[in-house]
Design an enzyme around this catalytic site. Structure first.
Site, PDB file in Angstrom:
ATOM      1  N   SER A  15      -1.188  -3.009  -1.377  1.00 28.56           N
ATOM      2  CA  SER A  15      -2.105  -1.934  -1.362  1.00 28.56           C
ATOM      3  C   SER A  15      -2.267  -1.360  -0.004  1.00 28.56           C
ATOM      4  O   SER A  15      -2.310  -1.934   1.193  1.00 28.56           O
ATOM      5  CB  SER A  15      -3.603  -1.982  -1.678  1.00 28.56           C
ATOM      6  N   HIS A  34      -9.117   2.450  -0.757  1.00 29.63           N
ATOM      7  CA  HIS A  34      -9.574   1.292  -1.558  1.00 29.63           C
ATOM      8  C   HIS A  34      -9.532  -0.186  -0.535  1.00 29.63           C
ATOM      9  O   HIS A  34     -10.380  -1.044  -0.823  1.00 29.63           O
ATOM     10  CB  HIS A  34      -9.396   1.157  -2.835  1.00 29.63           C
ATOM     11  N   ASP A  94      -6.683   8.444  -2.293  1.00 29.42           N
ATOM     12  CA  ASP A  94      -6.930   7.030  -1.648  1.00 29.42           C
ATOM     13  C   ASP A  94      -6.069   6.950  -0.488  1.00 29.42           C
ATOM     14  O   ASP A  94      -5.114   6.336  -0.229  1.00 29.42           O
ATOM     15  CB  ASP A  94      -5.990   5.979  -2.875  1.00 29.42           C
TER      16      ASP A  94
END
EC number: 3.4.21.4
Length: 267
Positions: A222, A82, A127
């Site tokens: 992230s 992402h 992910d």
């Protein structure tokens, strides 16, 4: 009139409760003055030197910190899909060997992005994204590859980990310049599924955090590393807010895709 007020209050409480329960990805801060805030670090953690986590990188989009990542070898970095979804490789660089995401260390261009073919942007499953670098890294005491688990290697609940990055601290008093880390225990998979929902937490996900909250990764972290016993066991992925009681952080489980990482990167 009092009945109408009571009904309105009931609806408002339900809406707020629903909003708090909605998981949000640890989306990167694309612009340094994001409306989400200007903080760039771990919640409830402590400052570290990059030599403590020499595998840590800052993934940068047009020269601004976007996400974290982990050095796998001299040519490859692992981050979250992402973080790279919809982007071209030429817009990305990685900064290595610096405790500061905005200065010092070495900056290397990204040559290629390889997102996991099963990545699902709607539920953030699979992910993972591998970044091939344009030039080979020179290893030192501040730039080193991280060890990887074997395919499907299990992680016991309660295993203490370290998560690091430059994500939001949710604090107006802490500097956003220096790398931070937090120690958090892994959470039993079924407990994590009960916290969110059984459908939200897949077998590609791993949870870590305290029941009372207070320590967690956050926006800007992230793609960064979750490490236990020197091995990269997770990639910072998503969560309900940051460091919220009852909602552990959710990570992409590295052991599940160990063979894919080896196939693409040779590591």
């Amino acid at each position: 009139m009092s009945n109408k007020i009571a009904i309105l209050l009931t609806v408002l409480i339900a809406v707020v409760a629903c909003a708090r329960a909605q998981p949000s990805r640890r989306h990167p801060l694309v612009q340094p003055r994001s409306p989400h805030g200007s903080g760039h670090r771990i919640v409830g953690g402590f400052e570290i030197n990059v030599s403590d986590t020499p595998y840590q990188v800052s993934l940068q989009y047009i020269n601004s910190h976007r996400c974290g990542g982990s050095v796998l070898n001299s040519k490859w970095v692992l981050t979250a899909a992402h973080c790279t979804d919809g982007l071209q490789a030429f817009t990305l660089t990685v900064r290595l060997g610096s405790s500061r995401h905005a200065s010092s260390g070495t900056v290397v261009n990204v040559a290629r992005i390889v997102e996991h073919p099963k990545y699902n942007e709607y539920n953030t499953d699979y992910d993972y994204a591998l970044l091939e670098l344009e030039s080979e890294l020179t290893f030192s005491d501040v730039v080193q590859p991280v060890a990887l688990p074997e395919q499907d290697e299990a992680v016991d609940a309660g295993t203490m980990t370290i998560v690091s990055g430059w994500g939001s601290t949710k604090s107006a008093t802490e500097s956003n310049a220096i790398l931070r880390a937090a120690n958090v225990p892994t959470v039993d998979q079924e407990e994590c599924r009960e916290a969110y929902s059984h459908d939200a937490i897949t077998d590609r996900m791993l949870c870590a955090g305290y029941q009372q909250g207070g320590k967690d990764a956050c926006q800007g972290d992230s793609g960064g590393p979750l490490v236990a016993d020197g091995k990269l066991i997770g990639v910072v992925s998503w969560g309900s807010g940051c460091a919220q009681p009852g909602y552990p952080g959710v990570y992409a489980r590295v052991a599940v895709v160990r063979n894919w990482v080896r196939e693409i990167s040779g590591v």
